[in-house]
Design an enzyme around this catalytic site. Structure first.
Site, short mmCIF file in Angstrom:
data_model
loop_
_atom_site.label_atom_id
_atom_site.label_comp_id
_atom_site.label_asym_id
_atom_site.label_seq_id
_atom_site.Cartn_x
_atom_site.Cartn_y
_atom_site.Cartn_z
N GLY A 250 -2.14 3.39 6.10
CA GLY A 250 -1.84 2.72 7.24
C GLY A 250 -3.39 2.85 7.88
O GLY A 250 -3.60 1.87 8.80
N ASP A 251 -4.26 3.86 7.71
CA ASP A 251 -5.44 3.84 8.29
C ASP A 251 -6.42 2.75 7.57
O ASP A 251 -7.10 1.98 8.35
CB ASP A 251 -6.16 5.16 7.98
CG ASP A 251 -5.42 6.32 8.31
OD1 ASP A 251 -4.75 6.28 9.29
OD2 ASP A 251 -5.33 7.16 7.36
#
Length: 310
Positions: A250-251
């Site tokens: 997600g980052d």
């Protein structure tokens, strides 16, 4: 400039073993130690994609000193607030048949340290981005992200928020430029489980009504959905591949979204690039290099529109 804030960074100790058996001796195949935390991961990924950033947040104790040393070796600009007590947490990720995580709580943060963080964010300028990612550590109010968004807005900076629970709910009131929940976090925010892209798009619209300008939803193997500020919802399918690591995917998507924005990519290509970065992260042991992202970007089809209730 892109500023990333990690209120509760960590040393991520990642081990692989053939089998994790509780109560028994388990020998590892290999181990790795990384500077971690969602905002830190965004900064590391931005560097791989060719954009500079400045990482800040809170560090403490001897583990904080080791964290700084590891991050310095990654050539990331950093300006963390040193806490007077406690230790930066250690998160243990055990990868066997699946992945088991043991995450520390982290040190308490007081108002004095929070003021020092605010002073660092006073360097924000119009057009800058502020990325607020991860959990809220002990000692800070649940509306801390909303407060930091308001501070950034006074400087003319735009914000990205990647958190969950009450911290996400409060942050929406600050009208962040982007929020990036995963499907479970989005479902928790609207109070119901989400099973389809159409349900995810409808829930994203609810976050927009609450204040978010754009919503990027990571959906694992199903790809990702983007509800932009000025357009309809789009879904991009994930490319085929073997998932090895869920930490940082997600980052990587957040970093890719900001990279696409910096290069003026279209909404559709921004989503494709975010999915490529998230998938590349899932397919490797830590964070991917730019070449891996570019290779997957070329394999991802144009996103399809998703119908939803506004």
């Amino acid at each position: 400039m892109i500023f990333t804030v990690t209120l509760n960074p960590s040393l991520d100790y990642i081990v692989r073993t053939h089998r994790l058996t509780p109560g028994a001796l388990c020998r590892t195949q290999n181990e790795a130690l990384y500077p971690g935390g969602k905002g830190v991961n965004v900064s590391l990924m931005l560097a791989r994609l060719g954009l500079p950033s400045r990482a800040t947040g809170f560090l403490a104790g001897d583990t904080g000193a080791l964290f700084e040393k590891l991050l310095h070796s990654s050539m990331i600009e950093q300006d963390f607030v040193q806490l007077p007590a406690g230790r930066t947490r250690i998160n243990v990720k055990v990868r066997a048949d699946g992945e088991t995580e043991l995450n520390g709580a982290g040190p308490a943060v007081g108002e004095a340290a929070l003021g020092s963080l605010g002073e660092r964010l006073d360097a924000l300028q119009p057009g800058d981005w502020l990325v607020l990612s991860g959990s809220v550590p002990p000692g800070l109010p649940v509306n801390i992200y909303a407060r930091l968004i308001a501070r950034a807005a006074k400087k003319g900076a735009k914000t990205v928020v990647d958190t969950s629970g009450d911290a996400l709910t409060h942050a929406l009131s600050g009208s962040p430029a982007l929020v990036k929940p995963n499907l479970d976090e989005l479902g928790a925010a609207v109070g119901r489980p989400l099973r389809t892209p159409e349900e995810a798009a409808t829930a994203s619209a609810a976050l927009q009504r609450a204040g978010a300008k754009a919503v990027l939803v990571s959906m694992g193997g199903a790809g990702a959905l983007l509800l932009p500020e000025d357009g309809g919802a789009l879904l991009a399918a994930a490319p085929a591949g073997q998932a090895r690591n869920t930490v940082g995917a997600g980052d990587a998507m957040v970093a890719a979204y900001l990279t696409a924005a910096a290069h003026g990519l279209s909404t559709a290509d921004t989503l494709r690039y975010a999915v490529a970065a998230g998938s590349a992260a899932a397919f490797c042991d830590w964070l991917p290099e730019r070449d891996a992202v570019e290779t997957l970007f070329a394999q991802i089809d144009s996103p399809r529109p998703v119908c939803y209730n506004k």
